[in-house]
Design a protein around this motif. Structure first.
Motif, mmCIF file in Angstrom:
data_model
loop_
_atom_site.group_PDB
_atom_site.id
_atom_site.type_symbol
_atom_site.label_atom_id
_atom_site.label_comp_id
_atom_site.label_asym_id
_atom_site.label_seq_id
_atom_site.Cartn_x
_atom_site.Cartn_y
_atom_site.Cartn_z
ATOM 1 N N ALA A 257 0.836 -1.202 0.000
ATOM 2 C CA ALA A 257 0.000 0.000 0.000
ATOM 3 C C ALA A 257 0.867 1.246 0.000
ATOM 4 C CB ALA A 257 -0.911 0.005 1.207
ATOM 5 N N SER A 258 0.416 2.258 -0.725
ATOM 6 C CA SER A 258 1.102 3.543 -0.729
ATOM 7 C C SER A 258 0.056 4.647 -0.790
ATOM 8 C CB SER A 258 2.062 3.648 -1.911
ATOM 9 O OG SER A 258 1.355 3.541 -3.133
ATOM 10 N N GLY A 259 0.507 5.874 -0.647
ATOM 11 C CA GLY A 259 -0.421 6.984 -0.638
ATOM 12 C C GLY A 259 -0.685 7.410 0.788
ATOM 13 N N ARG A 260 -1.937 7.669 1.074
ATOM 14 C CA ARG A 260 -2.226 8.101 2.437
ATOM 15 C C ARG A 260 -1.995 6.946 3.395
ATOM 16 N NH1 ARG A 260 -8.300 9.803 3.132
ATOM 17 N NH2 ARG A 260 -7.639 9.895 5.287
ATOM 18 N N THR A 261 -2.029 7.258 4.655
ATOM 19 C CA THR A 261 -1.626 6.302 5.662
ATOM 20 C C THR A 261 -2.384 4.974 5.569
ATOM 21 O OG1 THR A 261 -1.419 5.911 8.039
ATOM 22 C CG2 THR A 261 -3.268 7.288 7.301
ATOM 23 N N PHE A 262 -1.650 3.928 5.776
ATOM 24 C CA PHE A 262 -2.168 2.571 5.816
ATOM 25 C C PHE A 262 -2.868 2.317 7.141
ATOM 26 C CE2 PHE A 262 -2.275 -1.524 4.096
ATOM 27 C CZ PHE A 262 -1.617 -2.481 4.846
ATOM 28 N N SER A 263 -2.656 3.236 8.058
ATOM 29 C CA SER A 263 -3.110 3.034 9.425
ATOM 30 C C SER A 263 -4.618 2.934 9.512
ATOM 31 C CB SER A 263 -2.626 4.204 10.292
ATOM 32 O OG SER A 263 -3.137 4.092 11.597
ATOM 33 N N GLY A 264 -5.057 1.952 10.266
ATOM 34 C CA GLY A 264 -6.472 1.828 10.551
ATOM 35 C C GLY A 264 -7.267 1.042 9.530
ATOM 36 N N TYR A 265 -6.656 0.635 8.448
ATOM 37 C CA TYR A 265 -7.381 -0.081 7.396
ATOM 38 C C TYR A 265 -7.319 -1.589 7.632
ATOM 39 C CZ TYR A 265 -7.921 4.032 4.431
ATOM 40 O OH TYR A 265 -8.284 5.250 3.917
ATOM 41 N N ALA A 266 -8.462 -2.230 7.585
ATOM 42 C CA ALA A 266 -8.491 -3.681 7.455
ATOM 43 C C ALA A 266 -8.173 -4.029 6.009
ATOM 44 C CB ALA A 266 -9.856 -4.229 7.842
ATOM 45 N N MET A 267 -7.565 -5.175 5.801
ATOM 46 C CA MET A 267 -7.159 -5.580 4.457
ATOM 47 C C MET A 267 -7.765 -6.934 4.119
ATOM 48 S SD MET A 267 -5.333 -3.092 3.403
ATOM 49 C CE MET A 267 -4.669 -3.843 1.913
ATOM 50 N N GLY A 268 -8.259 -7.037 2.908
ATOM 51 C CA GLY A 268 -8.864 -8.283 2.470
ATOM 52 C C GLY A 268 -8.262 -8.786 1.172
ATOM 53 N N TRP A 269 -8.441 -10.063 0.929
ATOM 54 C CA TRP A 269 -8.103 -10.689 -0.347
ATOM 55 C C TRP A 269 -9.379 -11.282 -0.941
ATOM 56 C CZ3 TRP A 269 -3.592 -10.389 -2.960
ATOM 57 C CH2 TRP A 269 -2.435 -10.037 -2.263
ATOM 58 N N PHE A 270 -9.528 -11.084 -2.237
ATOM 59 C CA PHE A 270 -10.655 -11.621 -2.982
ATOM 60 C C PHE A 270 -10.109 -12.327 -4.219
ATOM 61 C CE2 PHE A 270 -14.329 -9.569 -0.946
ATOM 62 C CZ PHE A 270 -13.681 -8.636 -0.164
ATOM 63 N N CYS A 271 -10.920 -13.218 -4.794
ATOM 64 C CA CYS A 271 -10.520 -13.843 -6.040
ATOM 65 C C CYS A 271 -11.696 -13.799 -7.022
ATOM 66 C CB CYS A 271 -10.045 -15.276 -5.833
ATOM 67 S SG CYS A 271 -11.290 -16.426 -5.239
ATOM 68 N N GLN A 272 -11.351 -13.801 -8.292
ATOM 69 C CA GLN A 272 -12.373 -13.799 -9.331
ATOM 70 C C GLN A 272 -11.920 -14.672 -10.480
ATOM 71 O OE1 GLN A 272 -13.566 -9.898 -10.728
ATOM 72 N NE2 GLN A 272 -15.546 -10.698 -11.395
ATOM 73 N N ALA A 273 -12.671 -15.758 -10.697
ATOM 74 C CA ALA A 273 -12.405 -16.653 -11.811
ATOM 75 C C ALA A 273 -13.222 -16.188 -13.020
ATOM 76 C CB ALA A 273 -12.771 -18.076 -11.422
ATOM 77 N N PRO A 274 -12.809 -16.564 -14.232
ATOM 78 C CA PRO A 274 -13.542 -16.151 -15.425
ATOM 79 C C PRO A 274 -15.014 -16.543 -15.350
ATOM 80 C CG PRO A 274 -11.450 -17.107 -16.032
ATOM 81 C CD PRO A 274 -11.607 -17.347 -14.558
ATOM 82 N N GLY A 275 -15.883 -15.576 -15.626
ATOM 83 C CA GLY A 275 -17.309 -15.836 -15.635
ATOM 84 C C GLY A 275 -17.960 -15.909 -14.271
ATOM 85 N N LYS A 276 -17.172 -15.661 -13.216
ATOM 86 C CA LYS A 276 -17.725 -15.733 -11.862
ATOM 87 C C LYS A 276 -17.628 -14.388 -11.166
ATOM 88 C CE LYS A 276 -16.854 -20.638 -11.041
ATOM 89 N NZ LYS A 276 -16.291 -21.632 -10.068
ATOM 90 N N GLU A 277 -18.388 -14.234 -10.112
ATOM 91 C CA GLU A 277 -18.341 -13.009 -9.324
ATOM 92 C C GLU A 277 -17.090 -12.996 -8.437
ATOM 93 O OE1 GLU A 277 -23.131 -12.091 -8.891
ATOM 94 O OE2 GLU A 277 -21.945 -12.586 -7.135
ATOM 95 N N ARG A 278 -16.716 -11.806 -8.035
ATOM 96 C CA ARG A 278 -15.588 -11.664 -7.121
ATOM 97 C C ARG A 278 -15.974 -12.301 -5.787
ATOM 98 N NH1 ARG A 278 -12.194 -6.230 -7.584
ATOM 99 N NH2 ARG A 278 -12.441 -6.986 -9.736
ATOM 100 N N GLU A 279 -15.058 -13.084 -5.230
ATOM 101 C CA GLU A 279 -15.361 -13.901 -4.052
ATOM 102 C C GLU A 279 -14.399 -13.582 -2.916
ATOM 103 O OE1 GLU A 279 -16.335 -18.634 -3.238
ATOM 104 O OE2 GLU A 279 -15.088 -18.067 -4.940
#
Length: 124
Positions: free
Chosen positions: A24-46
């Motif tokens: 992460a860059s830009g404004r402070t990273f502080s206080g942010y929760a972070m998530g990971w998502f995946c998206q396969a072809p033809g499917k919704e982001r999961e």
């Protein structure tokens, strides 16, 4: 504004491992929760996993539980996704995302910032 850049994707055989990073860059990273998502072809982001700002709380989706681990290093503004015992069905573009407010939320539209994604391909 927070900019997120993922790396670490690639082609791996089933049963192998990858470690994704998101800086992460830009404004402070502080206080942010972070998530990971995946998206396969033809499917919704999961939803895959989320970690609180302090790293004291994590949650992983059932389909990756026991195989994937989320962690973060706030001194380096980086969040990781360790992916073990990969399966062909894990093939997708993986995105990291940042959110303010409550740390746990599996809904993509609750996240404020997104990276461009990194491709993970698992061959059988």
């Amino acid at each position: 504004q927070v900019q997120l850049v993922e790396s670490g994707g690639g082609l791996v055989q089933a049963g192998g491992s990858l470690r994704l990073s998101c800086v992460a860059s830009g404004r402070t990273f502080s206080g942010y929760a972070m998530g990971w998502f995946c998206q396969a072809p033809g499917k919704e982001r999961e939803f895959v996993a989320v970690i609180s700002w302090s790293a004291g709380s994590t949650y992983t989706a059932d389909f990756v539980k026991g195989r994937f681990t989320i962690s973060r290093d706030n001194a380096k503004n980086t969040v990781f996704l360790q992916m073990n015992s990969l399966k062909p069905e894990d093939t997708a573009v993986y995105y990291c995302a940042a959110k303010r407010g409550s740390w746990y939320d599996p809904r993509p539209n609750e996240y404020d910032y997104w990276g461009q994604g990194t491709q993970v391909t698992v061959s059988s």
